[in-house]
Design an enzyme around this catalytic site. Structure first.
Site, PDB file in Angstrom:
ATOM      1  N   LYS A   1       8.133  19.138 -19.942  1.00 28.98           N
ATOM      2  CA  LYS A   1       8.839  18.910 -18.684  1.00 28.98           C
ATOM      3  C   LYS A   1       9.185  20.271 -18.062  1.00 28.98           C
ATOM      4  O   LYS A   1       8.909  21.308 -18.661  1.00 28.98           O
ATOM      5  CB  LYS A   1      10.090  18.066 -18.919  1.00 28.98           C
ATOM      6  CG  LYS A   1       9.970  17.033 -20.038  1.00 28.98           C
ATOM      7  CD  LYS A   1       8.945  15.930 -19.800  1.00 28.98           C
ATOM      8  CE  LYS A   1       8.979  14.936 -20.957  1.00 28.98           C
ATOM      9  NZ  LYS A   1       7.981  13.886 -20.921  1.00 28.98           N
TER      10      LYS A   1
HETATM   11  C1  LIG Z   1       8.516  12.810 -22.205  1.00 31.61           C
HETATM   12  C2  LIG Z   1       8.921  11.433 -21.925  1.00 31.61           C
HETATM   13  C3  LIG Z   1       9.807  10.708 -22.737  1.00 31.61           C
HETATM   14  C4  LIG Z   1      10.264  11.222 -24.077  1.00 31.61           C
HETATM   15  O1  LIG Z   1      10.987  12.391 -23.996  1.00 31.61           O
HETATM   16  P1  LIG Z   1      11.383  13.183 -25.346  1.00 31.61           P
HETATM   17  O2  LIG Z   1      12.420  14.142 -24.883  1.00 31.61           O
HETATM   18  O3  LIG Z   1      10.152  13.851 -25.839  1.00 31.61           O
HETATM   19  O4  LIG Z   1      11.913  12.180 -26.302  1.00 31.61           O
HETATM   20  C5  LIG Z   1      10.221   9.461 -22.321  1.00 31.61           C
HETATM   21  N1  LIG Z   1       9.789   8.919 -21.173  1.00 31.61           N
HETATM   22  C6  LIG Z   1       8.922   9.566 -20.373  1.00 31.61           C
HETATM   23  C7  LIG Z   1       8.498   8.923 -19.097  1.00 31.61           C
HETATM   24  C8  LIG Z   1       8.449  10.830 -20.725  1.00 31.61           C
HETATM   25  O5  LIG Z   1       7.566  11.458 -19.931  1.00 31.61           O
END
Ligand SMILES: *Cc1c(COP(=O)(O)O)cnc(C)c1O
Length: 377
Positions: free
Chosen positions: A182
């Protein structure tokens, strides 16, 4: 040949120094830096409360509990999402019910959600997929009169705007990810925001074993909290973030506007360079602006299959990725979709995610575009 990766986090000396300071302070578990990061994140989103957790998956888990979802309930979710969205529903004993998405945005719409609502529907998880803001208000208007809570999976969304404000800021519950894929990263990390103070207090207890007094507050009280005896009033979890992560998060949050501006600039440049192929490139919806967390492009008609396109691009030194996954095609959820999901299957099978990150150079972007053109024929 050196290859161009799909993503590199933007971390610098300031983050390294902030993490080192946390280590030197001796306070490395959840403590004052987590509290400061929560305060800064709440101010940024405009949500009254922010609760830091270990990642977005645990954030979604707590959001499900906070929304009152439990065994026997159904939760409408997009299949087109990272599988953690559906898994959070399963964790609390409820059933994820997969809805299709708008092929232009990759997000749920009232039209895709409505046919799946039943008497058992307890919540809907909307996702700001790839950072594209979902039309939250339209879905709330559809389901809230039926007593259904809308939870926003804003994992990819920090830096995106919905109707002029940060995504998730107005949602009853929103969950964010600080994974390096992200924009804003703390290594691993997550946040839940919410509107209600009592709910926030419960989420704080749940992330810390259900303790009535947090370890940090106990240590901070007179005499190291020797006289404070905590109670455990419901079963909680260890979903805590560390102060080392929060220290990095505080620096990254300050850099967020710069991170978003750079990505939007590079995305716009992709749009120009792709010419006629840009018709398949993800774009801003009418109701907001995205952060281009995932810059996906649909393959034009007549292009080879997606795996072949990725193989050809890899041979040209470009590490693109398959499009966003579809949970209903994976083993735990295979065969459970109640309606056809044509837009989901189109995007997951016929799109690729182009490299996009802060340090990507124009020359590298030119290489990506040349490789993509060549690969799609
Ligand atoms: C990356 C992601 C997650 C999970 O996030 P983590 O911090 O890795 O647990 C959940 N939902 C979406 C839409 C994502 O892109």
């Amino acid at each position: 040949m050196s290859s161009i990766p799909v993503m590199i986090p933007w971390l610098g000396e300031e983050e390294a120094e902030a993490a080192a300071e946390a280590v030197r302070s001796g306070w490395v578990a959840q403590g004052p830096r987590v509290a400061a990061f929560e305060k800064a994140f709440a101010e940024y989103t405009g949500a009254p409360h922010a609760v830091a957790v270990s990642n977005c998956t645990t954030a979604l888990h707590l959001a499900m509990i906070g929304a009152g979802v439990g065994p026997g309930d159904e939760v409408v979710v997009p299949s087109l999402s990272f599988i953690a969205t559906a898994n959070a529903v399963t964790y609390v004993g409820a059933v994820p019910v997969f809805a299709d998405v708008d092929p232009a945005t990759g997000n749920l719409t009232p039209g895709t959600v409505e046919p799946l609502l039943t008497e058992r529907t307890r919540a809907v998880i909307v996702v700001d997929q790839g950072g594209v803001p979902v039309d939250l208000d339209a879905i709330r208007a559809l389901v809230e009169p039926r007593g259904v809570t809308v939870v926003e999976d804003a994992a990819c969304g920090a830096g995106s705007l919905y109707r002029g404000g940060p995504v998730g800021g107005t949602a009853a519950l929103a969950a964010y990810s600080f994974h390096p894929r992200k924009l804003l990263t703390t290594g691993e990390g997550g946040m839940v925001t919410c509107q209600d103070g009592e709910l926030a207090a419960r989420l704080r207890r749940l992330r810390e074993h259900g303790m009535s007094v947090s370890a940090a507050d106990r240590h901070a009280s007179a005499g190291g909290g020797a006289g404070v005896v905590e109670t455990y009033d419901e079963i909680g979890f260890n979903h805590r973030m560390t102060d080392i992560q929060a220290a990095v998060g505080l620096v990254q949050l300050r850099k967020l506007p710069e991170l978003v501006a750079r990505r939007r600039l590079l995305a716009e440049r992709y749009r120009t360079l792709l010419g006629d192929l840009a018709a398949g490139l993800v774009a801003d919806p009418a109701h907001g602006t995205g952060n281009f967390q995932a810059c996906w492009v649909l393959l034009p008609e007549g292009a080879p299959d997606r795996t072949e396109v990725l193989t050809r691009m890899a041979a040209a030194g470009v590490s693109a990725r398959r499009g966003i996954m579809a949970a209903h095609l994976e083993a735990p959820y295979k065969g459970t979709a109640r309606v056809p999901l044509p837009a989901t299957e189109l995007i997951t099978h016929r799109s690729v995610i182009l490299p996009l990150y802060h340090a990507l150079t124009e020359a590298q972007q030119d290489t990506v575009v040349a490789a993509f053109r060549e690969a799609v024929g």
